[in-house]
Scaffold this active site. Sequence first.
Site, PDB file in Angstrom:
ATOM      1  N   ASP A  96     -34.212   8.082 -24.801  1.00  0.00           N
ATOM      2  CA  ASP A  96     -34.371   9.163 -25.932  1.00  0.00           C
ATOM      3  C   ASP A  96     -35.073   8.774 -27.226  1.00  0.00           C
ATOM      4  OD1 ASP A  96     -34.253  11.734 -26.785  1.00  0.00           O
ATOM      5  OD2 ASP A  96     -32.125  11.585 -27.437  1.00  0.00           O
ATOM      6  N   ASP A 284     -40.694  14.240 -28.327  1.00  0.00           N
ATOM      7  CA  ASP A 284     -39.388  13.883 -27.754  1.00  0.00           C
ATOM      8  C   ASP A 284     -39.066  13.865 -26.313  1.00  0.00           C
ATOM      9  OD1 ASP A 284     -36.827  13.835 -27.455  1.00  0.00           O
ATOM     10  OD2 ASP A 284     -36.192  15.899 -27.937  1.00  0.00           O
TER      11      ASP A 284
END
Length: 406
Positions: A96, A284
């Site tokens: 992430d 993201d």
Amino acid sequence: MQLSSSILFTVLASLASAYPVQRTPLKLDFNVTRTVTGDIKPPSPIEEPNVPGILVKHRTTNSSRSALMRIENDYSLYVAEFGLGTPAQTFKIQIDTGSSDFFVPAVNSSSQYGTFDPSKSSTYNQTSKDFEIMYGDRTYAKGKWAYDDLTFGNVELKNIFFSAATNQTTGEGVCGIGFPTNEASNYPGGFMYDNLPVQLVNQGYISKNAYSLYLNSEEASSGSVLFGAIDHAKYQGELQTFDIVDIDDGGDKTSTPYAFYINLDSVSVNNTTYINTAYPALLDSGTTLLYAPTEVYKKVGETYGTYSNDDEGYVTTCGATGPNFDFKFNNLTISVPFKDLLFSLEDNGSMGANDKCMIGLQNAGSSTYILGDVFLRSAYVVYDLTDAKISMAQVKYTAEEDISFI
Ligand SMILES: *[C@@H]1O[C@H](CO)[C@@H](O)[C@H](O)[C@H]1NC(C)=O
Ligand SMILES: *[C@@H]1O[C@H](CO)[C@@H](O)[C@H](O)[C@H]1NC(C)=O
Ligand SMILES: *[C@@H]1O[C@H](CO)[C@@H](O)[C@H](O)[C@H]1NC(C)=O
Ligand SMILES: *[C@@H]1O[C@H](CO)[C@@H](O)[C@H](O)[C@H]1NC(C)=O
Ligand SMILES: *[C@@H]1O[C@H](CO)[C@@H](O)[C@H](O)[C@H]1NC(C)=O
Ligand SMILES: *[C@@H]1O[C@H](CO)[C@@H](O)[C@H](O)[C@H]1NC(C)=O
Ligand SMILES: *[C@@H]1O[C@H](CO)[C@@H](O)[C@H](O)[C@H]1NC(C)=O
Ligand SMILES: *[C@@H]1O[C@H](CO)[C@@H](O)[C@H](O)[C@H]1NC(C)=O
Ligand SMILES: *[C@@H]1O[C@H](CO)[C@@H](O)[C@H](O)[C@H]1NC(C)=O
């Protein structure tokens, strides 16, 4: 070729450039998993909870997690395999760029990706400090901060600061590779620590805190994160470099950014510019879809779909075709194919020509974009945390490699 079946998570070893050392590519396979989820919840606007001591992370946003539940058969996660403790216990964990902490569900948690049992590791060293994180999708994880040794590929990191979470709702562990300023512990009165990318520098694996992300195409089950290097075969044209915008700084250019926001100047489709106002856009990998300011969401939806009250969004048929969506950043345009924006609303996830699809450009409910995997698959992105810069170009899907060290 390995690339066709698994994501290559490649770490390149290099010591400080003052020393003439061998530079060995160190590889870790990591795969895309697609999960069928059960319950369907309508997307809702992003709202940030105001809970003292808990920071909201954009691993996925609240609305994207809702949307993830909708997309059922097309819920993609980018997961890598890690070993933790002595002897190493292996599990898979989500990579992430939208958060900065490493946690893994502790034994007795339910997780299809594996759990960690601290009592079986002779090197586990627990602190008295509480770990607590809440992501943008309202999922959370809690436990105690601890140290242990971490391995992936040929990398062996000593004393990584992490948590074996005893209370979590994320389902899988998360390996956040963002700025230390975005660590969950960095609240007023809290602390910062050297997270995984910083430790790769500290322990001599890379010479600069920077990495390149290649998610590969939507159909592929493989892609790569390359620490400390750039693969020049994987993009078209020139990489363009952008300053990371600190959206919290209130105009103070000297403060430290905490997330990968850059300015997005315009979005155009088929030579029609939908918006010509620059807004910050978050790159993201922990978010699946694409979120845009309401104005863009509505114009795109009305042009290419029909609003459905039942589905709380703009829908069309999965066979619908359309032009590329062009995202303009200064003098760089990243084009996202129309078909990449569609996701199935059918229970079986079918993408047949007459099946019902939602347009995956969703309402951010704010004046920012979140450019999730739908966008990132079309770009090759170099994240330079040391200099707070993003370099980016249109992706080129290829198994070829042309790697240089940063
Ligand atoms: C990726 O998938 C391949 C093929 O299914 C499998 O052999 C490999 O173990 C997987 N790797 C990881 C990290 O899950
Ligand atoms: C998203 O946030 C809303 C508003 O706070 C909340 O009601 C909803 O349950 C959240 N959705 C999920 C999936 O967590
Ligand atoms: C996990 O569950 C077992 C059986 O209930 C228990 O003995 C053990 O202490 C638990 N471990 C942790 C870390 O909670
Ligand atoms: C555990 O970590 C603390 C804090 O870093 C350190 O002082 C201590 O020596 C460590 N203990 C062991 C057994 O490694
Ligand atoms: C887990 O955390 C939640 C949220 O703070 C709390 O409501 C719940 O009681 C906790 N569960 C356990 C088993 O500690
Ligand atoms: C947009 O306009 C340019 C220049 O007029 C043209 O070359 C290009 O093909 C057009 N693109 C689309 C999608 O129509
Ligand atoms: C693109 O724009 C041209 C010229 O305005 C128009 O004729 C064409 O139908 C548009 N194509 C799509 C797919 O919207
Ligand atoms: C794009 O803009 C940047 C900064 O304004 C400049 O340094 C770079 O040379 C430009 N690239 C091209 C291809 O025009
Ligand atoms: C999925 O469901 C739709 C709607 O019920 C149906 O038309 C389609 O044939 C199904 N596709 C597959 C691959 O089962």
